[in-house]
Motif scaffolding. Structure first.
Motif, short mmCIF file in Angstrom:
data_model
loop_
_atom_site.label_atom_id
_atom_site.label_comp_id
_atom_site.label_asym_id
_atom_site.label_seq_id
_atom_site.Cartn_x
_atom_site.Cartn_y
_atom_site.Cartn_z
N LEU A 110 -50.78 -32.21 -54.06
CA LEU A 110 -49.72 -32.20 -55.07
C LEU A 110 -48.35 -32.05 -54.44
CD1 LEU A 110 -51.43 -30.05 -57.83
CD2 LEU A 110 -50.87 -32.46 -57.95
N LEU A 111 -48.30 -31.33 -53.31
CA LEU A 111 -47.02 -31.17 -52.61
C LEU A 111 -46.48 -32.53 -52.17
CD1 LEU A 111 -44.88 -29.41 -51.15
CD2 LEU A 111 -46.42 -29.31 -49.20
N VAL A 112 -47.37 -33.37 -51.63
CA VAL A 112 -46.95 -34.71 -51.19
C VAL A 112 -46.46 -35.51 -52.39
CG1 VAL A 112 -47.70 -36.86 -50.11
CG2 VAL A 112 -48.55 -34.69 -49.24
N VAL A 113 -47.21 -35.46 -53.48
CA VAL A 113 -46.81 -36.23 -54.69
C VAL A 113 -45.47 -35.71 -55.20
CG1 VAL A 113 -47.46 -36.83 -57.04
CG2 VAL A 113 -49.22 -36.71 -55.28
N ALA A 114 -45.31 -34.38 -55.21
CA ALA A 114 -44.06 -33.79 -55.71
C ALA A 114 -42.88 -34.22 -54.85
CB ALA A 114 -44.17 -32.27 -55.75
#
Length: 2037
Positions: free
Chosen positions: A591-595
């Motif tokens: 999710l960090l990458v997507v965010a």
């Protein structure tokens, strides 16, 4: 009827009959008869050529008969087929087209358009009788192509369309049967196949509407196509078959199958075949699928057609969206078969892609492969699993096949780091991403409905389409891709973006229980895909775009732990939310990458709602992976977070153990402990929105590596909406340094603009702090790497600083960023930490000063134009100078003032506070009352409460200019405030009630009131105690008068809250007042003091003597008033008495009464008396000895008249009798007095009597009197007295060098004396030698003295005497002094005087002095702005410029006319060196120098052009713009030199810099580029300059003025850049000027300029300005834009060739010239001499030749043009050329007088013209006639019928020639009368026609009922107008109506008459424009045609509206289906007269 040659009468009668009575032809017999005519007549010889006329007649008669009938007889079809198969006499005839088309409706055939038909026999009258034998020669290729073109162009008219309808609906079946029988019969005949008739093929083409015909034709087509004789008709047949294949029945499918099998080799045939395939696809929508299917199956069969791939290519090009879908369906069909077709399908697909050059929509194809099919073969398919796997494989192959050569090349380039063909690569990546999205959709929704795949196969398929499967699975079937490309292809397909839909579906598949992909696998796959896509990131592609925030929940749901469903938990027990640890800690990084890639939605949601994710985001942004995160700076918060984590983990452990216990109780009945727990290590609590948890170390490592590889932190930092970085910075603020921020800025390669402003500011401060701590001590020990890093850091800092300065000072600066940047620093100015404040100031100074990027040394110098406070506070230039210069200063003014008001309470550095106060006094916003109150109170608090700072600022011991500036600032703040408060009305609420406790209400005796804070009052009083400032004490005395008015009581104060009277001046304040030096304050403080207060104040320290005296006097009064009270308050009388005595010793007076009161009860003190005695004794003894010493010689006192004594010593008229009688004692007394004073000075006693100075002043006064010469001569004689006296004066001057006034006066006196003594008549003497020695010594020694004095002496030396030695020594001394660093304190006027003197004397030291002077003037420029080097040089040059012409007038012979001489070059060089821009430093002076207008003389200084050149070439654009604006400003005060100004503007246009980088070779068709874009007002200014320049030259010669205007015209035209409005403004202005100035020189110049503009731009001045008609000068040497064209017209007019084309050219040229004569007479009159010249050399021929060679025509044309040029042609300036023409006419009449019958019209016109000449210019006309009367008389006698000529000659009373010239105006009038009233002149020729005479014709026209009537009237008018075309003007309205008549004859005649009328008088052309436009737009085709025919001629006559006319004609051609190109081109030809070439 004879077929070969039918009777004309007969067939015309039949046609007429058919027209009026068509029905009589519709009888059966007539039809039979006519049809027999349509059949071939057997009697005609087989080979004879048939005549189609009869057939055509028959066809059209039948058509007329049956036009309205819907059912036609079958016989027509039969004769049609017969003729079609026969000769095709009428079938192919264009005249029978309508009839034939109606017959063909029987076959329902869609015929190919004519452009597609290829047969060559179009339009032939006959056809073949049998194959191979053609009786007619075939057309040539060229004719063939022409006929094709014509056919392609012709379209069916609406009438023909109306006649065409189905005629055989009722007989359809029988007709079809008949046709098919005929065709079968023809085809089944026993004849060789290649002997088929072409006509049969044509018939087949026409009948392809029948499917049986299509079937018959298609089977034989291949053979016919290959027969060269039948190729063209066979091609047409193929086209017809394809176009009519529109039923998709089984027959048509068979036809398509046969068509696909046709094999053709020749390229021409193949191309046609492909065209036919396209038509086949258009014929029916289902044909596409069928065609593709047949082609693919044919390709896979044994009988493969080599054209298959080309067909497919065509199909794919034709239907790019649908074809791939059908192709995919065929592949699906292939894969459903029992046999395994996968390998074949892969090979086929590869072949198709290769052959079709990758031109296939891969996405559509793949989507087609994935479509669900409902047909039986699919639902009952055996190998469904195999089908899905094979489709998956095809999808993977398709994706890899998308790699074209370009994609491959781009991919290789990308790998190498090159960016080539990126669009191709991005397009490919997006294509793969889209296909993968569709594939995941297919696997999610479609595949489960096809078959339940084994889990292994399903996962394999999913991985395969996403390119995450093993490489060998992609090429195991056929080893494609080849080994060399495999890895590269797979990488290209895998390194692609991932679409949101793909990601969401994978997560949904993972969450679905029905699909075989588990949550862990789904998470693993999603994680892999996200990281893979993120690694592809680039600026031009979105690799991971996600819009739906639900993604976060989907990912977290995958982590959830679900306990086994079969286990029952205890009732009421709620299991905790748990997640599988490994998945949970995989979810957050994902999710960090997507965010990071979607900060605006996913990022924002994470930041606000998911603390764990926010923590990871902060970690990657700060690049710090510790827990708790480093952004938590507060130690308490960090501790609390660690404790909370411990609590949560403890509670989590207990919950898991309890949960596992329940699970075990329900299954294994085992007791669970921490050691035996299985779930404890595998689960974690699932609370994503709860507090952030400590991540495991491996997760942190993973996040760290992710951040390094994917730059997640950078992406998050770059986000501005939302601004995460700003959020962190604002939370941390200044509480802690942020080293991560520095790393962040360091790593942002050039992308500073993506970081928030606050971040940049913080980094700047961080760097500044680093610099200040590190210092220079580590310089030596640094390694190369450290130095490189340092350099890189400095470069980054410069870049950063540049960015911040751009935000503040750049063109894009906006309010928000300016506020943010300044607010960041200003907040820190009031920080409690010194370091923070210092850093903030450093940051501000860096950011605000534009030189912040330059080196330190440059910053130290203040800018030259700054003065005042900013110079005093050098370190605070950023605040006092740079901050107010900000473009958006107004928006930050309030916040800045507020920040500084807070900062003055925290700041401890007095200098900083000084700068703040100076700033606040100048820029604090005080518009609102509240702001003003706050400012006053804040400053008051500083003054009252911060006494240490105040005492330091205003220390009496160390006074400096800075404290003076601060005092002025403070006084100005309070004086403004008190004025405002006293003006506010009494009732106004100035303060809110809550603040009122410290407010006082003040009332003055004058009636004013004010309410203010008591501290403010005290602050003002404290300021007043400091005394007035040295610079500007106005505010001080204003305040003093307000608070302490003279002789008036002080204001009274009342508390606002209680209304009690308040104590305005407390004791501490009164003490401050007493200590001050201001008497009024002291008096105010001492009023009404109690004795106790008096005693207290007396004992205070620091009270000045004057104030102490007043105190003591008050104490004396107190003693006399109330001694008892006073005595009671004295504690120690002894001490007090001693105190009074000490004060007396200080010099205080008074207090004796008080002292006696004190000492009355005290014993006497002896010691004090003794000391007093001893003090007085030495003085007395000293005085006595002095008196004794001086008693022998007379003592001179202060009242002695020294001038008188001097005159006694040196009498002006010496008497020999009294010589030396009393001179000696007097001289001795004077010498003694001087000597004593000198001795006192040498002893160090500065108290002198001043006798020396008085003596010098007396001598100076005498030297300035008229008797100075006599006095000097007396001194020269009495040198024994004068020499000692002068030596003493010199000695005094040496001892007192500081007395500059004495020194300069002494030197002046020396010079004046030497001036008299240097006279050759005076012999040498001791005085002269002595004075000369003194002067030289003084000059050489004066270098240690004052510079100003040296300059004064030098001035005197230069003024009074030109002694080179003296001047040189003085100059050298001054230079030496300046070099030694002495300050230059000389006024500019003095320096200027000296420099002028040195230039005049040609001193060799001039340049050296200038050099030293300019280096020394830097300090003094603040005091004397005129001392700037540039100002000095400019003023010197300016004086030269002003004086040069004056001097030349005064003394024309003088060699020293220009006093600068060669020095002007030196000064020019200096000016260039000091100010390369020439005009930027001292604009006013330098503008004067460059542009000021010196009217006194026209002489231009030699340096002027050089300076202008420098200005143009070296100045910046800004400077040039300013200059241009200044020169062209309408309201400028001074007048500029027009020549210099215009030269400068011209140079500006041609500056080489503008054109740098352009192509040096000028293209032929280049458009002129306009450089100067001037407003209209500036354009007028330019015109004024041109006129001013012309006016100056006009005074010399008129020609010079005109030439000058011509030379300036290009500049004016360039500046107006052809803009009509601008030119109009200029012409209006010039017109007004001409009206205003009339015939003055200015008016004449205006007229010249207007005329020149007109000559250059005649098209812009339409109509021509009236005043130009009267102006002269159009014939001079000036050029005109249209000269070449007019020259061409006149040459064409004189053309004598007799070809038809030349006739039309002459006619057109005549019309053009007539038009010009009306529209632009001036332009044509310029060429009148040429016309006159061309008339020569023609009349020598005999009359026959003369007429035949068109000479007569030329003469008539010229006379006609001259008639139109009246009356301008009669002006005197055209007289010579006109007389030349008239003489040629007279010669013509004389030579051909015998043929006068042919010349009658010419003679009458000529005589009329002469009459008009006499009327307009009688004197010139009569003079001409007088000269040539003889030939005219001869002519008259030879032609007795020339009554007009006789009357004309009779009217001339021919006196002598001189008499004619002498006659006055009265006689001229008589002339006119005589000429006008000759009895024999024919009235018809001279009287104009009246409307009454034309009335009958008008009546006939208006009454005309029939066409014949109107035509008759028009014919009559036509006849009349041939002789007198002017009558046509009466019928203009009628003609305009008739021009749009539907009757052709009327219309044509009306057009002809209208054009004749316009030709006669071209000025009326525009009147016919609306009618002509109406005709062009008419719906009547004939009217439009007529208008178009006349278009070229009318366009020529109406040139001003040519554009509108031709545009309308073009539109008619575009939309009216009429070819107008020929008329338009003809009109253009005529306009350009291209016929001449």
């Amino acid at each position: 009827m004879n077929r070969a040659k039918p009777d004309t009468t007969l067939y015309l009668s039949l046609m007429y009959l058919a027209k009026i009575k068509p029905n009589i032809f519709a009888t059966e017999g007539v039809i039979e008869a006519l049809c027999s005519l349509l059949r071939r007549d057997a009697s005609i010889n087989f080979k004879a050529k048939g005549n189609s006329l009869v057939s055509v007649l028959a066809c059209n008669l039948l058509m007329a008969a049956y036009e309205e009938d819907e059912n036609w007889p079958e016989i027509f079809v039969k004769v049609y087929i017969e003729d079609s198969l026969g000769e095709r006499i009428w079938v192919d005839s264009p005249h029978c087209k309508t009839f034939v088309d109606n017959i063909q409706t029987a076959f329902n055939t869609k015929m190919p358009p004519k452009s597609m038909l290829l047969h060559g026999e179009v339009g032939r009258s006959g056809g073949d009788l049998s194959a191979g034998s053609s009786p007619h020669p075939s057309m040539t290729e060229e004719e063939d192509s022409q006929s094709e073109l014509l056919i392609a162009e012709e379209k069916m008219s609406p009438e023909q369309e109306g006649q065409l309808m189905p005629r055989y609906d009722d007989l359809a079946e029988s007709v079809e049967e008949y046709v098919l029988d005929m065709l079968r019969d023809q085809l089944n005949r026993r004849q060789p196949m290649d002997n088929v008739s072409r006509n049969l093929l044509r018939l087949l083409t026409a009948t392809c509407g029948y499917k049986e015909v299509r079937q018959m034709a298609v089977q034989r087509l291949e053979m016919w196509l290959q027969n060269p004789k039948l190729t063209k008709p066979a091609q047409d047949l193929l086209m017809s078959v394809c176009m009519n294949c529109n039923t998709h029945s089984s027959e048509d499918m068979e036809v398509i199958s046969n068509l696909i099998k046709i094999r053709l080799k020749p390229k021409v045939l193949l191309n046609h075949y492909m065209l036919c395939v396209r038509e086949l696809l258009n014929a029916h929508r289902d044909n596409l699928g069928t065609t593709i299917k047949f082609v693919i199956f044919n390709e896979l069969s044994n009988a493969r057609n080599p054209n298959n791939m080309q067909i497919l290519y065509t199909v794919l090009q034709h239907s790019s969206e649908q074809a791939p879908k059908y192709l995919a369906m065929v592949f699906q069909d292939l894969l459903t078969t029992k046999d395994d077709y996968l390998r074949a399908s892969r090979a086929l697909l590869r072949e198709i892609i290769k052959q079709t050059k990758h031109e296939i929509n891969f996405q559509a194809f793949c989507l087609g492969l994935m479509q669900e099919r409902k047909e039986a073969q699919y639902t009952e398919m055996e190998f469904k699993e195999r089908f899905v796997i094979h489709i998956t494989d095809l999808l993977a192959v398709s994706m890899m096949l998308g790699i074209t050569a370009q994609v491959k090349e781009a991919g290789i380039a990308w790998d190498k780091g090159e960016k080539k063909n990126l669009e191709v690569l991005r397009s490919f990546q997006n294509q793969i991403a889209a296909i993968q999205r569709d594939a995941v959709w297919w696997l999610h929704t479609v595949v489960p409905s096809i078959s339940k795949l084994a889990p292994k196969d399903y996962v394999h398929c999913l991985h395969k389409v996403l390119f995450t499967e093993q490489p060998e699975t992609y090429y195991k079937w056929d080893n494609w891709p080849p080994e060399s490309d495999r890895n590269f292809f797979l990488r290209l397909c895998s390194e692609v973006p991932i679409l949101e839909d793909t990601l969401m579906r994978i997560l949904v598949i993972g969450l679905s229980r029905d699909l075989p992909l588990g949550p862990a696998d789904a998470m693993e796959l999603a994680d892999h895909l996200v990281k893979r896509a993120a690694a592809v990131q680039a600026d031009d592609v979105e690799v991971l775009r996600v819009e739906r925030i639900q993604l976060i929940d989907a990912v977290l749901n995958l982590c959830t732990y679900h306990h086994p469903e079969n286990i029952q938990l205890p009732p009421g027990y709620q299991p905790p939310n748990l997640a599988i640890s490994t998945l949970y800690w995989k979810a957050w990084p994902l999710l960090l990458v997507v965010a990071a890639f979607n900060p605006e939605n996913i990022g924002l949601a994470a930041w606000e709602e998911y603390p764990s994710l926010k923590m990871l985001m902060e970690m990657v942004m700060t690049n710090n992976y510790s827990y708790p995160q480093c952004t938590l700076t507060d130690e308490e918060t960090r501790t609390e977070m660690i404790n909370r984590e411990l609590q949560i983990s403890q509670r989590e452990k207990q919950e898991i153990l309890a949960f596992e216990g329940h699970l075990a109780a329900a299954s294994t009945k085992q007791t669970i402990t921490e050691s035996s727990s299985l779930l404890l290590s595998q689960l974690t609590s699932l609370d994503p929105q709860g507090p952030p948890r400590r991540p495991p170390p491996h997760v942190l490592e993973q996040v760290k590596s992710l951040n390094q590889s994917l730059r997640l932190g950078h992406l998050l930092c770059r986000s501005r909406h939302p601004d995460f970085l700003l959020n962190i910075i604002q939370r941390q603020a200044s509480s802690q340094s942020m080293p991560w921020l520095a790393d962040l800025v360091q790593s942002s390669e050039g992308s500073l603009d993506v970081l928030p402003v606050q971040c940049l500011c913080e980094f700047l401060l961080h760097d500044a702090a680093d610099e200040s701590t590190s210092g220079e001590e580590e310089e030596e020990g640094e390694s190369k790497e450290q130095r490189a890093k340092k350099r890189q850091r400095q470069q980054k800092q410069r870049q950063l600083l540049g960015r911040l300065q751009d935000l503040l000072l750049g063109p894009k600066a906006d309010e928000q960023t300016t506020c943010e940047v300044l607010d960041y620093f200003l907040r820190r100015l009031s920080s409690s930490q010194v370091a923070s404040r210092v850093l903030a100031m450093k940051g501000l100074s860096l950011v605000l000063s534009e030189g912040g990027l330059r080196d330190g040394e440059e910053k130290d110098h203040p800018m030259e134009e700054d003065s005042g406070d900013s110079e005093l506070l050098q370190g605070y230039q950023w605040l006092l100078r740079d901050l107010p210069r900000l473009p958006l200063f107004d928006s930050v003014r309030a916040t800045t003032a507020l920040a500084l008001q807070q900062a003055i309470h925290m700041e401890t550095d007095p200098q900083t506070i000084s700068a703040y106060l100076v700033y606040l006094s100048q820029h604090a916003p005080v518009e609102e009352q509240g702001q003003h109150n706050d400012l006053a109170l804040d400053v008051a608090r500083l003054i009252v409460e911060r006494s240490t700072i105040m005492s330091h600022l205003f220390s009496k011991l160390s006074y400096c200019a800075e404290s003076d500036a601060v005092l002025v600032a403070l006084l100005s703040i309070f004086s403004r405030y008190i004025k405002r408060m006293r003006q506010s009305k009494e009732g106004e609420e100035v303060y809110s009630w809550s603040e009122s406790q410290d407010q006082v209400f003040l009332r003055w005796t004058s009636g004013e009131t004010a309410t203010m804070h008591i501290l403010v009052v005290h602050a003002m009083v404290i300021l007043l105690t400091l005394g007035p400032p040295q610079a500007g004490d106005g505010d001080f005395y204003t305040l003093l008068d307000i608070w302490f008015p003279e002789k008036k009581p002080l204001p009274t104060a009342f508390l606002v809250d209680t209304s009690e009277e308040a104590l305005l001046l407390p004791d501490w304040l009164k003490l401050r007042m007493i200590r001050s030096e201001v008497p009024r304050l002291v008096d105010a403080a001492l009023q009404d003091l109690e004795p106790q207060q008096l005693l207290l104040f007396v004992q205070s320290f620091g009270i000045p003597v004057s104030s102490m005296s007043k105190l003591l006097q008050y104490l004396d009064q107190a003693v006399s008033h109330d001694p008892q009270t006073l005595e009671q308050n004295i504690m120690d009388k002894n001490y007090m008495a001693h105190l009074v005595e000490v004060q007396h010793e200080r010099g205080a007076t008074g207090g004796q009464t008080f002292h006696s009161l004190l000492t009355a009860s005290l014993p006497a003190r002896r010691d004090s008396a003794e000391t007093a005695k001893s003090k007085s004794s030495p003085e007395n003894s000293q005085g006595q000895s002095r008196i004794r010493a001086l008693s022998q010689v007379r003592v001179l006192g202060p009242e002695d008249d020294l001038a008188g004594i001097f005159l006694q010593l040196f009498p002006l008229n010496p008497d020999p009798r009294w010589q030396n009688s009393n001179l000696r004692p007097l001289a001795l007394a004077l010498q003694q007095a001087l000597g004593q004073e000198l001795a006192r000075i040498r002893q160090g006693n500065v108290q002198v009597t001043g006798i020396t100075a008085r003596l010098l002043q007396a001598v100076a006064a005498l030297m300035n009197s008229p008797h100075s010469g006599a006095l000097v001569m007396a001194m020269h004689r009495n040198h024994f007295i004068s020499c000692p006296l002068m030596r003493q004066l010199y000695q005094y001057q040496r001892c007192m060098p500081q007395d500059t006034a004495f020194s300069s006066l002494f030197f002046k006196v020396l010079m004046q004396m030497l001036q008299w003594l240097d006279n050759p008549a005076v012999e040498d003497g001791p005085l002269r030698a002595q004075l000369k020695a003194f002067a030289v010594q003084y000059s050489s020694r004066h270098r240690i003295s004052d510079i100003r004095g040296g300059f004064l002496h030098l001035t005197e030396a230069l003024t009074f005497r030109h002694d080179p030695d003296l001047i040189s020594s003085t100059v050298r001394a001054i230079i030496a002094t300046l070099k030694s660093g002495e300050k230059c304190n000389v006024e500019p006027e003095l320096i200027s005087k000296v420099l002028q003197g040195l230039i005049e004397t040609h001193s060799p030291y001039l340049e050296e002095l200038l050099t030293v002077l300019f280096s020394a003037t830097v300090e003094s420029t603040a005091r004397f702005p005129a001392m700037k080097p540039i100002a000095v040089v400019s003023s010197l040059l300016l004086q030269d410029k002003e004086e040069t012409p004056v001097k030349k007038e005064l003394d024309s012979c003088s060699t020293e006319a220009a006093w600068l001489g060669p020095s002007s070059g030196l000064l020019n060089d200096w000016l260039e060196m000091l100010d390369p821009e020439v005009i930027s430093s001292c604009p006013d002076l330098q503008q004067k120098l460059l542009f000021s207008w010196n009217k006194a003389g026209s002489q231009v200084p030699s340096f002027h052009p050089y300076l202008l050149a420098l200005l143009t070439h070296q100045s910046s654009w800004t400077t040039l713009h300013q200059c241009i604006r200044l020169l062209l400003c309408r309201n400028r005060e001074q007048r500029f030199d027009p020549t210099a100004s215009l030269d400068f503007l011209w140079a500006c246009i041609h500056i080489p810099r503008i054109w740098q980088g352009r192509d040096q070779r000028t293209p032929q068709k280049r458009r002129e580029e306009f450089v100067l874009h001037l407003k209209s007002s500036e354009l007028i200014s330019l015109v004024e300059l041109i006129l001013a320049e012309a006016e100056t030259r006009y005074q010399n010669t008129e020609e010079a003025s005109c030439t000058l205007i011509q030379s300036r015209l290009p500049l004016l035209l360039s500046c107006s850049h052809g803009d009509l409005e601008s030119i109009k403004k200029v012409t209006e202005y010039l017109t007004n000027c001409i009206q205003q100035w009339g015939s003055s020189s200015v008016g004449k110049c205006c007229q010249d300029l207007l005329l020149q503009i007109y000559l250059q731009l005649p098209e812009l001045l339409v109509p021509m300005p009236e005043m130009l008609l009267t102006s002269e000068g159009a014939r001079d040497s000036s050029t005109c834009k249209l000269d070449a064209l007019v020259h061409r017209f006149i040459n064409l007019l004189a053309d004598t060739s007799d070809s038809k084309s030349s006739e039309s050219r002459v006619w057109d040229a005549n019309m053009a010239c007539r038009k010009l004569a009306v529209a632009h007479p001036i332009l044509l009159l310029r060429h009148l001499p040429m016309m006159a010249a061309l008339l020569h050399g023609r009349v020598h021929l005999n009359f026959q030749e003369f007429r035949q060679q068109n000479h007569l025509t030329f003469f008539i044309h010229v006379l006609g043009i001259l008639e139109l040029l009246q009356p301008q042609v009669f002006q005197n300036e055209h007289q010579a050329a006109l007389w030349d023409c008239l003489l040629s006419f007279i010669r013509l009449l004389l030579n051909y007088r015998k043929s006068s019958r042919h010349l009658a019209a010419f003679i009458s016109k000529f005589v009329q013209f002469i009459h008009k000449y006499i009327t307009c210019n009688a004197q010139a006309a009569v003079s001409f006639l007088q000269k040539h009367s003889d030939p005219l008389h001869d002519l008259s006698s030879d032609n007795s019928d020339l009554a007009m000529l006789k009357s004309l000659l009779a009217g001339l009373s021919l006196p002598s020639k001189s008499g004619i010239l002498d006659r006055g105006s009265d006689e001229e009038k008589d002339d006119e009368a005589a000429a006008g009233s000759l009895p024999l002149v024919s009235v018809s020729l001279f009287t104009p026609l009246t409307p009454a005479e034309m009335a009958p014709y008008m009546k006939r026209l208006s009454r005309g009922q029939t066409v014949e009537d109107i035509l008759e009237v028009l014919t009559d008018i036509d006849e009349m107008s041939r002789r007198r075309p002017e009558i046509l003007s009466f019928f203009a309205t009628n003609l305009q109506k008739l021009m749009s008549s539907s009757e052709e004859s009327c219309r044509n005649l009306a057009f002809s008459l209208a054009l004749r009328s316009i030709q006669n008088n071209p000025s009326i052309a525009a009147d016919f424009l609306p009618t002509f436009m109406y005709c062009l737009g008419s719906r009547d085709f004939e009217v439009v045609q007529t208008a178009l025919r006349n278009l070229p001629e009318y366009t020529l006559l109406c040139q001003e509206h040519a554009a509108v006319l031709l545009h309308r004609a073009f539109l008619v051609g575009m939309y009216g289906q009429i070819d107008t190109s020929s008329q338009i081109s003809e009109a253009l030809k005529v306009l350009h007269m291209e016929a001449m070439i």
